[in-house]
Enzyme design. Structure first.
Site, PDB file in Angstrom:
ATOM      1  N   HIS A 102      -6.690 -16.722  10.440  1.00  0.00           N
ATOM      2  CA  HIS A 102      -6.298 -17.640   9.369  1.00  0.00           C
ATOM      3  C   HIS A 102      -6.411 -19.056   9.919  1.00  0.00           C
ATOM      4  O   HIS A 102      -5.866 -19.358  10.986  1.00  0.00           O
ATOM      5  CB  HIS A 102      -4.874 -17.361   8.903  1.00  0.00           C
ATOM      6  CG  HIS A 102      -4.558 -18.035   7.608  1.00  0.00           C
ATOM      7  ND1 HIS A 102      -4.393 -19.401   7.507  1.00  0.00           N
ATOM      8  CD2 HIS A 102      -4.406 -17.548   6.353  1.00  0.00           C
ATOM      9  CE1 HIS A 102      -4.150 -19.711   6.243  1.00  0.00           C
ATOM     10  NE2 HIS A 102      -4.152 -18.605   5.528  1.00  0.00           N
ATOM     11  N   ARG A 111     -13.292 -18.345   4.743  1.00  0.00           N
ATOM     12  CA  ARG A 111     -12.328 -18.513   5.828  1.00  0.00           C
ATOM     13  C   ARG A 111     -12.957 -18.481   7.221  1.00  0.00           C
ATOM     14  O   ARG A 111     -12.503 -19.170   8.139  1.00  0.00           O
ATOM     15  CB  ARG A 111     -11.293 -17.404   5.705  1.00  0.00           C
ATOM     16  CG  ARG A 111      -9.993 -17.747   6.283  1.00  0.00           C
ATOM     17  CD  ARG A 111      -8.992 -16.689   5.934  1.00  0.00           C
ATOM     18  NE  ARG A 111      -8.270 -17.004   4.722  1.00  0.00           N
ATOM     19  CZ  ARG A 111      -7.274 -16.257   4.236  1.00  0.00           C
ATOM     20  NH1 ARG A 111      -6.918 -15.156   4.847  1.00  0.00           N
ATOM     21  NH2 ARG A 111      -6.647 -16.613   3.145  1.00  0.00           N
ATOM     22  N   ALA A 159       0.831  -1.216   0.000  1.00  0.00           N
ATOM     23  CA  ALA A 159       0.000   0.000   0.000  1.00  0.00           C
ATOM     24  C   ALA A 159       0.859   1.257   0.000  1.00  0.00           C
ATOM     25  O   ALA A 159       0.639   2.178  -0.794  1.00  0.00           O
ATOM     26  CB  ALA A 159      -0.945  -0.017   1.207  1.00  0.00           C
ATOM     27  N   HIS A 205      -5.130 -12.838  11.913  1.00  0.00           N
ATOM     28  CA  HIS A 205      -4.463 -12.698  10.617  1.00  0.00           C
ATOM     29  C   HIS A 205      -4.723 -11.358   9.934  1.00  0.00           C
ATOM     30  O   HIS A 205      -3.807 -10.729   9.435  1.00  0.00           O
ATOM     31  CB  HIS A 205      -4.940 -13.845   9.722  1.00  0.00           C
ATOM     32  CG  HIS A 205      -4.305 -13.887   8.367  1.00  0.00           C
ATOM     33  ND1 HIS A 205      -2.945 -14.042   8.195  1.00  0.00           N
ATOM     34  CD2 HIS A 205      -4.849 -13.817   7.113  1.00  0.00           C
ATOM     35  CE1 HIS A 205      -2.675 -14.070   6.889  1.00  0.00           C
ATOM     36  NE2 HIS A 205      -3.807 -13.907   6.228  1.00  0.00           N
ATOM     37  N   GLU A 224      -4.544  -2.444   4.567  1.00  0.00           N
ATOM     38  CA  GLU A 224      -5.238  -3.076   5.706  1.00  0.00           C
ATOM     39  C   GLU A 224      -5.684  -2.061   6.753  1.00  0.00           C
ATOM     40  O   GLU A 224      -6.658  -2.284   7.472  1.00  0.00           O
ATOM     41  CB  GLU A 224      -4.330  -4.144   6.355  1.00  0.00           C
ATOM     42  CG  GLU A 224      -5.055  -4.998   7.373  1.00  0.00           C
ATOM     43  CD  GLU A 224      -4.233  -6.188   7.863  1.00  0.00           C
ATOM     44  OE1 GLU A 224      -3.195  -6.508   7.261  1.00  0.00           O
ATOM     45  OE2 GLU A 224      -4.662  -6.798   8.863  1.00  0.00           O
ATOM     46  N   SER A 244      -6.653  -8.820  -0.397  1.00  0.00           N
ATOM     47  CA  SER A 244      -6.072  -7.670   0.314  1.00  0.00           C
ATOM     48  C   SER A 244      -4.966  -6.991  -0.490  1.00  0.00           C
ATOM     49  O   SER A 244      -4.916  -5.763  -0.558  1.00  0.00           O
ATOM     50  CB  SER A 244      -5.550  -8.096   1.676  1.00  0.00           C
ATOM     51  OG  SER A 244      -4.938  -9.343   1.579  1.00  0.00           O
ATOM     52  N   LEU A 245      -4.077  -7.778  -1.121  1.00  0.00           N
ATOM     53  CA  LEU A 245      -3.060  -7.134  -1.959  1.00  0.00           C
ATOM     54  C   LEU A 245      -3.749  -6.401  -3.114  1.00  0.00           C
ATOM     55  O   LEU A 245      -3.334  -5.320  -3.525  1.00  0.00           O
ATOM     56  CB  LEU A 245      -2.061  -8.174  -2.493  1.00  0.00           C
ATOM     57  CG  LEU A 245      -1.125  -8.825  -1.457  1.00  0.00           C
ATOM     58  CD1 LEU A 245      -0.242  -9.885  -2.117  1.00  0.00           C
ATOM     59  CD2 LEU A 245      -0.248  -7.796  -0.745  1.00  0.00           C
ATOM     60  N   ARG A 250     -13.165 -10.954   4.746  1.00  0.00           N
ATOM     61  CA  ARG A 250     -12.397 -10.735   3.511  1.00  0.00           C
ATOM     62  C   ARG A 250     -12.246 -12.031   2.710  1.00  0.00           C
ATOM     63  O   ARG A 250     -11.908 -13.077   3.267  1.00  0.00           O
ATOM     64  CB  ARG A 250     -11.014 -10.210   3.875  1.00  0.00           C
ATOM     65  CG  ARG A 250     -10.079 -10.035   2.692  1.00  0.00           C
ATOM     66  CD  ARG A 250      -8.723  -9.573   3.173  1.00  0.00           C
ATOM     67  NE  ARG A 250      -8.100 -10.585   3.995  1.00  0.00           N
ATOM     68  CZ  ARG A 250      -7.125 -11.396   3.597  1.00  0.00           C
ATOM     69  NH1 ARG A 250      -6.661 -11.307   2.370  1.00  0.00           N
ATOM     70  NH2 ARG A 250      -6.602 -12.286   4.405  1.00  0.00           N
ATOM     71  N   GLU A 287      -8.255 -20.296  -3.625  1.00  0.00           N
ATOM     72  CA  GLU A 287      -8.326 -20.367  -2.160  1.00  0.00           C
ATOM     73  C   GLU A 287      -9.807 -20.304  -1.766  1.00  0.00           C
ATOM     74  O   GLU A 287     -10.687 -20.159  -2.617  1.00  0.00           O
ATOM     75  CB  GLU A 287      -7.544 -19.194  -1.537  1.00  0.00           C
ATOM     76  CG  GLU A 287      -6.055 -19.254  -1.835  1.00  0.00           C
ATOM     77  CD  GLU A 287      -5.276 -18.087  -1.250  1.00  0.00           C
ATOM     78  OE1 GLU A 287      -5.519 -17.722  -0.089  1.00  0.00           O
ATOM     79  OE2 GLU A 287      -4.431 -17.534  -1.956  1.00  0.00           O
TER      80      GLU A 287
HETATM   81  C1  SIN Z   1      -2.667 -17.434   2.532  1.00  0.00           C
HETATM   82  O1  SIN Z   1      -1.739 -17.580   1.748  1.00  0.00           O
HETATM   83  O2  SIN Z   1      -3.323 -18.363   2.979  1.00  0.00           O
HETATM   84  C2  SIN Z   1      -3.024 -16.050   2.977  1.00  0.00           C
HETATM   85  C3  SIN Z   1      -3.698 -15.340   1.911  1.00  0.00           C
HETATM   86  C4  SIN Z   1      -4.540 -14.226   2.441  1.00  0.00           C
HETATM   87  O3  SIN Z   1      -4.614 -13.998   3.647  1.00  0.00           O
HETATM   88  O4  SIN Z   1      -5.231 -13.594   1.629  1.00  0.00           O
END
Ligand code: SIN
Length: 534
Positions: free
Chosen positions: A231, A282, A13, A343, A367, A383-384, A378, A111
């Site tokens: 996480h 998640r 960021a 996390h 963040e 996030s990136l 999220r 994911e």
């Molecule tokens: C991960 O690699 O599990 C983390 C990815 C994330 O938090 O977006």
């Protein structure tokens, strides 16, 4: 010191905001440790963006909104997923080598909560690759001055036309303890997250919620702090004598490639909790693990990645595979003990669609911000993406605003703290109390009485910290303690303001989602915020 743009923080960021500002003025970029000591450099999973012909930005938006449990701002989601692919292409042009397949297409991973493979990654060290490319580019920008090892203690805020205006920040030098005012008509908070509020976290040491706490003290609104993401799969180290500095993450991409979760009996329990099993959103996976651990009276479950095979583990996950070997765990032949850990802070400083906070001259990106993208939970690897999209938006907004913001006046020297020496044990004790309180009372599963107890304990700690702060010469530990206790209180207050369970906020006393609560939790500092001069 004076700049046109002051950027606080050196993750994606901060670095990308400084770059996107281009040559529109002088930029000062400050970071409280070294440039690469933040969470970006540790990001394993990657950056979610639509780049494949079998994907669509509408699907990415749908997945984001579904994970966000009714609180995503759909206009923000649409903008982020639309602009994301352009930002990713720019990152690649700047030298980020996202992993490709043999035919030259990006090797996309998946994911939890994603309906398509859309996560670009650089093996399992995506954040490091991004940081290196951005730092390399920034080092060649003559208009950017970088100051490492300076912590923003407070923002310089002036009273103006019945409101407030931000004119820079007071920086604490780690080396000398000196406090330096740095003036700028536009200041961008890019300070990252706040995992250190909890005892067990995947975050690096620097994640003490500094930006949220300083913005709060300056009078900015803070939103959705109850939504702290755990996480699901951080390495659990049985028998470890001391708490790890941070929990080692076993990326969700492992589950994307087929790793499964097993309980103590060796049962693949996620099939009982959600049709998408290990790739459910998640919050669902972390709660399921929490329940399994409580039922069995254990402190971990297992992540079984043996099905991926040694070759895949070594080539696709070289960093994770190697680190685990260092801990004595061979992922190719045995399941790894894992447990959830704090996390990602989905809430933060409330911004508009350009990263502007309610205080003219103050912006927030990454963040530290609450833009409306994540809602109550999220979506992994968004996030990136958010940081990249909002870095450009905030840089453009600041460049547009600066001509209308008068040059900052001369601030008085910092006078917010006393001159006594600190007793380190007092500070260390309160650090532990805050983090332990949050772990025990404000974790994955919450209740009204526990939130109340946490609120009372944190208020007492905060009073002590304020007393110490008023008397002592501040150092990093004390400044960060003042910030983590503030952020912890914001999490508790936001939790108490939400009498329902939604997304990451699960309260056994209000186990249902209440349609009447389908709104953001917005807190404002209603007392007089500190006004530094003018
Ligand atoms: C991960 O690699 O599990 C983390 C990815 C994330 O938090 O977006």
């Amino acid at each position: 010191m004076e700049f046109d743009l002051l950027v606080i923080g050196s993750g994606l960021a901060g670095l990308y905001t400084a770059l996107q500002f281009g040559d529109r003025g002088r930029v000062g970029l400050v970071t409280k440790r070294g440039l690469t000591d933040g969470a970006t450099a540790l990001a394993q999973g990657g950056i979610a963006a639509v780049t494949s012909p079998d994907d669509d930005v509408r699907l990415h938006a749908q997945d984001t909104i579904r994970a966000g449990a009714g609180l995503c701002h759909e206009d923000i989601v649409a903008a982020v997923v639309r602009e994301g692919p352009r930002r990713v292409a720019e990152l690649a042009q700047l030298g980020v080598e996202f992993t490709k397949e043999q035919n030259g297409d990006y090797d996309l991973s998946i994911e939890g909560g994603h309906s398509r493979r859309r996560i670009l990654h650089a093996a399992d060290l995506t954040g490091k690759a991004i940081e290196e490319a951005l730092i390399d580019t920034l080092n060649r920008r003559p208009n950017v001055d970088i100051f490492e090892h300076h912590l923003a203690l407070d923002l310089i805020v002036t009273a103006e036309n019945g409101g407030r205006r931000c004119q820079g920040a007071y920086l604490l030098s780690e080396a000398t303890g000196e406090i330096l005012p740095v003036r700028a008509p536009a200041t961008v908070l890019a300070t990252g997250g706040a995992g250190k509020v909890y005892l067990i976290t995947s975050n690096p040491d620097v994640c003490t919620g500094d930006g949220i706490a300083t913005a709060w003290r300056a009078g900015a609104a803070v939103a959705n702090m109850e939504f702290f993401q755990f996480h699901p799969t951080c390495l659990f180290r049985p028998g470890a004598k001391t708490l790890p500095e941070r929990s080692f993450l076993l990326s969700e991409s492992l589950r994307g490639e087929g790793a499964v979760l097993l309980n103590r009996e060796g049962e693949r329990f996620m099939l009982r909790y959600h049709p998408e099993a290990e790739l459910a959103p998640r919050d669902v996976v972390a709660r399921a693990i929490d329940q399994e651990m409580k039922q069995a009276g254990t402190d971990h479950v297992f992540l079984d990645a043996t099905g991926l095979g040694k070759e895949k583990l070594e080539t696709r996950f070289p960093y994770i595979f190697g680190e685990c070997l260092g801990y004595g765990i061979d992922l190719a032949s045995e399941p790894a003990p894992v447990a959830p850990s704090a996390h990602y802070c989905c809430g933060g400083v409330l911004t508009d669609e350009h990263g502007r906070t309610g205080i003219p001259g103050l912006y927030a990106v990454g963040e530290v911000a609450c833009t409306g993208l994540h809602g109550a939970n999220r979506l992994a690897s968004n996030s990136l993406l958010e940081a990249a999209v909002f870095a450009k938006r905030a840089a453009d907004a600041a460049a547009e605003d600066i001509p209308g913001l008068p040059a900052p006046a001369k601030p008085p020297p910092w006078n917010g703290a006393g001159g006594c020496d600190l007793e380190p044990v007092v500070v260390a004790h309160d650090w532990y109390l805050v983090r332990r309180t949050m772990r025990d009372f404000v974790g994955i599963v919450r209740s009204d009485p526990r939130l109340e107890m946490a609120g009372e304990r944190l208020a007492t700690i905060h009073r002590n910290v304020d007393k110490t702060f008023a008397a002592a010469r501040p150092n990093y530990d004390l400044a960060e303690l003042r910030n983590i206790v503030t952020v912890a209180q914001l999490i508790v207050r936001s939790g108490q303001a939400r009498p329902e369970s939604r997304g990451l906020h699960f309260n056994v006393d209000h186990a249902e989602t209440d349609g009447g609560c389908a709104h953001d939790t917005i807190l404002t500092y209603d007392n007089e915020a500190p006004i530094r001069y003018n």
